[in-house]
Design a protein around this motif. Structure first.
Motif, PDB file in Angstrom:
ATOM      1  N   ALA A 110      -3.362   1.035  -2.369  1.00  0.00           N
ATOM      2  CA  ALA A 110      -4.443   1.265  -1.399  1.00  0.00           C
ATOM      3  C   ALA A 110      -5.795   0.846  -1.976  1.00  0.00           C
ATOM      4  O   ALA A 110      -6.603   0.209  -1.295  1.00  0.00           O
ATOM      5  CB  ALA A 110      -4.478   2.730  -0.979  1.00  0.00           C
ATOM      6  N   PHE A 111      -6.046   1.205  -3.227  1.00  0.00           N
ATOM      7  CA  PHE A 111      -7.325   0.865  -3.855  1.00  0.00           C
ATOM      8  C   PHE A 111      -7.351  -0.586  -4.362  1.00  0.00           C
ATOM      9  O   PHE A 111      -8.416  -1.124  -4.627  1.00  0.00           O
ATOM     10  CB  PHE A 111      -7.632   1.819  -5.004  1.00  0.00           C
ATOM     11  CG  PHE A 111      -7.969   3.220  -4.572  1.00  0.00           C
ATOM     12  CD1 PHE A 111      -8.443   3.499  -3.301  1.00  0.00           C
ATOM     13  CD2 PHE A 111      -7.815   4.270  -5.454  1.00  0.00           C
ATOM     14  CE1 PHE A 111      -8.769   4.795  -2.910  1.00  0.00           C
ATOM     15  CE2 PHE A 111      -8.141   5.573  -5.081  1.00  0.00           C
ATOM     16  CZ  PHE A 111      -8.611   5.833  -3.807  1.00  0.00           C
ATOM     17  N   GLY A 112      -6.177  -1.190  -4.495  1.00  0.00           N
ATOM     18  CA  GLY A 112      -6.085  -2.579  -4.938  1.00  0.00           C
ATOM     19  C   GLY A 112      -5.991  -3.533  -3.759  1.00  0.00           C
ATOM     20  O   GLY A 112      -7.003  -3.816  -3.105  1.00  0.00           O
ATOM     21  N   PRO A 113      -4.781  -4.013  -3.453  1.00  0.00           N
ATOM     22  CA  PRO A 113      -4.626  -5.025  -2.399  1.00  0.00           C
ATOM     23  C   PRO A 113      -5.160  -4.617  -1.022  1.00  0.00           C
ATOM     24  O   PRO A 113      -5.642  -5.460  -0.272  1.00  0.00           O
ATOM     25  CB  PRO A 113      -3.118  -5.258  -2.340  1.00  0.00           C
ATOM     26  CG  PRO A 113      -2.617  -4.868  -3.684  1.00  0.00           C
ATOM     27  CD  PRO A 113      -3.519  -3.762  -4.162  1.00  0.00           C
ATOM     28  N   MET A 114      -5.088  -3.351  -0.674  1.00  0.00           N
ATOM     29  CA  MET A 114      -5.581  -2.917   0.644  1.00  0.00           C
ATOM     30  C   MET A 114      -7.103  -2.784   0.681  1.00  0.00           C
ATOM     31  O   MET A 114      -7.683  -2.674   1.747  1.00  0.00           O
ATOM     32  CB  MET A 114      -4.922  -1.601   1.054  1.00  0.00           C
ATOM     33  CG  MET A 114      -3.443  -1.731   1.352  1.00  0.00           C
ATOM     34  SD  MET A 114      -2.688  -0.147   1.830  1.00  0.00           S
ATOM     35  CE  MET A 114      -3.406   0.054   3.478  1.00  0.00           C
ATOM     36  N   ARG A 115      -7.725  -2.706  -0.492  1.00  0.00           N
ATOM     37  CA  ARG A 115      -9.180  -2.635  -0.637  1.00  0.00           C
ATOM     38  C   ARG A 115      -9.801  -1.398   0.000  1.00  0.00           C
ATOM     39  O   ARG A 115     -10.931  -1.426   0.465  1.00  0.00           O
ATOM     40  CB  ARG A 115      -9.822  -3.919  -0.099  1.00  0.00           C
ATOM     41  CG  ARG A 115      -9.346  -5.164  -0.845  1.00  0.00           C
ATOM     42  CD  ARG A 115     -10.064  -6.423  -0.481  1.00  0.00           C
ATOM     43  NE  ARG A 115     -11.496  -6.255  -0.720  1.00  0.00           N
ATOM     44  CZ  ARG A 115     -12.421  -6.516   0.204  1.00  0.00           C
ATOM     45  NH1 ARG A 115     -12.096  -6.945   1.387  1.00  0.00           N
ATOM     46  NH2 ARG A 115     -13.697  -6.355  -0.074  1.00  0.00           N
ATOM     47  N   ILE A 119       4.815  -0.324  11.262  1.00  0.00           N
ATOM     48  CA  ILE A 119       4.975  -1.759  11.032  1.00  0.00           C
ATOM     49  C   ILE A 119       3.927  -2.561  11.810  1.00  0.00           C
ATOM     50  O   ILE A 119       3.361  -3.524  11.289  1.00  0.00           O
ATOM     51  CB  ILE A 119       6.406  -2.204  11.422  1.00  0.00           C
ATOM     52  CG1 ILE A 119       7.433  -1.581  10.449  1.00  0.00           C
ATOM     53  CG2 ILE A 119       6.525  -3.724  11.462  1.00  0.00           C
ATOM     54  CD1 ILE A 119       8.879  -1.683  10.908  1.00  0.00           C
ATOM     55  N   GLN A 120       3.630  -2.152  13.041  1.00  0.00           N
ATOM     56  CA  GLN A 120       2.818  -2.983  13.925  1.00  0.00           C
ATOM     57  C   GLN A 120       1.355  -2.578  14.038  1.00  0.00           C
ATOM     58  O   GLN A 120       0.507  -3.417  14.339  1.00  0.00           O
ATOM     59  CB  GLN A 120       3.441  -2.985  15.319  1.00  0.00           C
ATOM     60  CG  GLN A 120       4.826  -3.589  15.331  1.00  0.00           C
ATOM     61  CD  GLN A 120       5.531  -3.422  16.666  1.00  0.00           C
ATOM     62  OE1 GLN A 120       4.907  -3.178  17.685  1.00  0.00           O
ATOM     63  NE2 GLN A 120       6.846  -3.547  16.647  1.00  0.00           N
ATOM     64  N   ASP A 121       1.017  -1.324  13.831  1.00  0.00           N
ATOM     65  CA  ASP A 121      -0.349  -0.851  14.033  1.00  0.00           C
ATOM     66  C   ASP A 121      -1.180  -1.108  12.777  1.00  0.00           C
ATOM     67  O   ASP A 121      -0.884  -0.565  11.710  1.00  0.00           O
ATOM     68  CB  ASP A 121      -0.330   0.642  14.359  1.00  0.00           C
ATOM     69  CG  ASP A 121      -1.691   1.229  14.715  1.00  0.00           C
ATOM     70  OD1 ASP A 121      -2.723   0.619  14.367  1.00  0.00           O
ATOM     71  OD2 ASP A 121      -1.719   2.308  15.324  1.00  0.00           O
ATOM     72  N   PRO A 122      -2.245  -1.906  12.861  1.00  0.00           N
ATOM     73  CA  PRO A 122      -3.040  -2.208  11.666  1.00  0.00           C
ATOM     74  C   PRO A 122      -3.814  -1.013  11.111  1.00  0.00           C
ATOM     75  O   PRO A 122      -4.338  -1.093   9.996  1.00  0.00           O
ATOM     76  CB  PRO A 122      -3.998  -3.313  12.141  1.00  0.00           C
ATOM     77  CG  PRO A 122      -4.068  -3.159  13.618  1.00  0.00           C
ATOM     78  CD  PRO A 122      -2.741  -2.591  14.050  1.00  0.00           C
ATOM     79  N   THR A 123      -3.864   0.095  11.846  1.00  0.00           N
ATOM     80  CA  THR A 123      -4.537   1.291  11.333  1.00  0.00           C
ATOM     81  C   THR A 123      -3.559   2.216  10.617  1.00  0.00           C
ATOM     82  O   THR A 123      -3.906   3.341  10.277  1.00  0.00           O
ATOM     83  CB  THR A 123      -5.250   2.067  12.462  1.00  0.00           C
ATOM     84  OG1 THR A 123      -4.273   2.622  13.347  1.00  0.00           O
ATOM     85  CG2 THR A 123      -6.209   1.175  13.223  1.00  0.00           C
ATOM     86  N   LYS A 124      -2.343   1.739  10.372  1.00  0.00           N
ATOM     87  CA  LYS A 124      -1.325   2.525   9.675  1.00  0.00           C
ATOM     88  C   LYS A 124      -0.603   1.631   8.663  1.00  0.00           C
ATOM     89  O   LYS A 124      -0.446   0.437   8.871  1.00  0.00           O
ATOM     90  CB  LYS A 124      -0.290   3.075  10.657  1.00  0.00           C
ATOM     91  CG  LYS A 124      -0.855   3.989  11.715  1.00  0.00           C
ATOM     92  CD  LYS A 124       0.233   4.463  12.658  1.00  0.00           C
ATOM     93  CE  LYS A 124      -0.287   5.290  13.804  1.00  0.00           C
ATOM     94  NZ  LYS A 124      -1.211   6.337  13.462  1.00  0.00           N
ATOM     95  N   ALA A 125      -0.161   2.240   7.582  1.00  0.00           N
ATOM     96  CA  ALA A 125       0.681   1.552   6.610  1.00  0.00           C
ATOM     97  C   ALA A 125       1.701   2.550   6.094  1.00  0.00           C
ATOM     98  O   ALA A 125       1.340   3.625   5.626  1.00  0.00           O
ATOM     99  CB  ALA A 125      -0.148   1.006   5.455  1.00  0.00           C
ATOM    100  N   GLY A 126       2.962   2.222   6.230  1.00  0.00           N
ATOM    101  CA  GLY A 126       4.030   3.123   5.789  1.00  0.00           C
ATOM    102  C   GLY A 126       4.729   2.581   4.562  1.00  0.00           C
ATOM    103  O   GLY A 126       5.014   1.383   4.471  1.00  0.00           O
TER     104      GLY A 126
END
Length: 185
Positions: free
Chosen positions: A122-127, A60-67
């Motif tokens: 990931a390929f869309g909104p996360m770019r 939730i908090q680390d910008p280098t991770k997305a769950g």
């Protein structure tokens, strides 16, 4: 009839994906305990409330991770999870995927649908431009999932990741935005 926003970031015919929340702890850890035999020796997700809170907090908090939780649309039950770790932006725009199905959902195609949704997000909104999956060579189900979503085998890394008391060999699978075909979306 008024429009109501979906609780999912993306939806397929049978599943939706959404981010982890702290409130998911009880269901997530119960599913982990039910799935211990399915996950061993490949994966060791958090099985206690305390471990879940720490795990979810990083996602939730680390910008280098997305769950992402993969949830069945019919009842909202968590079918599995897909995390993007080691997210690098800038010129690299890359992330490393890790995932696990829960026993009640295994073999039903829900994770295939969920992984497709996460890749699209990931390929869309996360770019992001590239996603990688590192899989132990004996984990046939995980390799089959990577292949079914269009990932290609790029190599072999001996003694790559420390899992269950030893350094484990891994196959490296990858997918770029350009490789994603219209039929895999």
């Amino acid at each position: 009839m008024p429009h109501t926003a979906s609780r999912y970031l993306a939806e397929g015919p049978r599943v939706g994906i959404r981010h982890f929340t702290y409130a998911d702890g009880a269901e997530f850890t119960a599913r982990v305990r039910e799935s211990k035999d399915l996950h061993h020796p490949w994966l060791f997700p958090p099985a206690t409330p305390e471990a879940y809170t720490a795990y979810a907090g990083l996602l939730i908090q680390d910008p280098t991770k997305a769950g992402f939780l993969v949830c069945a649309k019919d009842d909202g039950a968590i079918a599995g999870f897909i995390n993007i770790n080691n997210i690098v932006e800038g010129a690299f725009r890359n992330g490393a995927l890790g995932y696990g199905a829960f026993a009640h959902a295994a073999g039903r195609g829900l994770m295939r649908e969920g992984l497709d949704l996460v890749v699209g997000h990931a390929f869309g909104p996360m770019r992001l431009h590239r996603l990688e999956i590192n899989v132990q060579p004996g984990n046939a189900a995980s390799i089959a999932l990577a292949q079914s979503c269009g990932f290609r085998l790029e190599g072999f890394s001996p003694k790559m990741i420390y899992i269950d008391g030893d350094w484990r060999d891994h196959q490296r699978w990858a997918l770029t935005a350009e490789m994603r075909t219209p039929q895999s979306r």
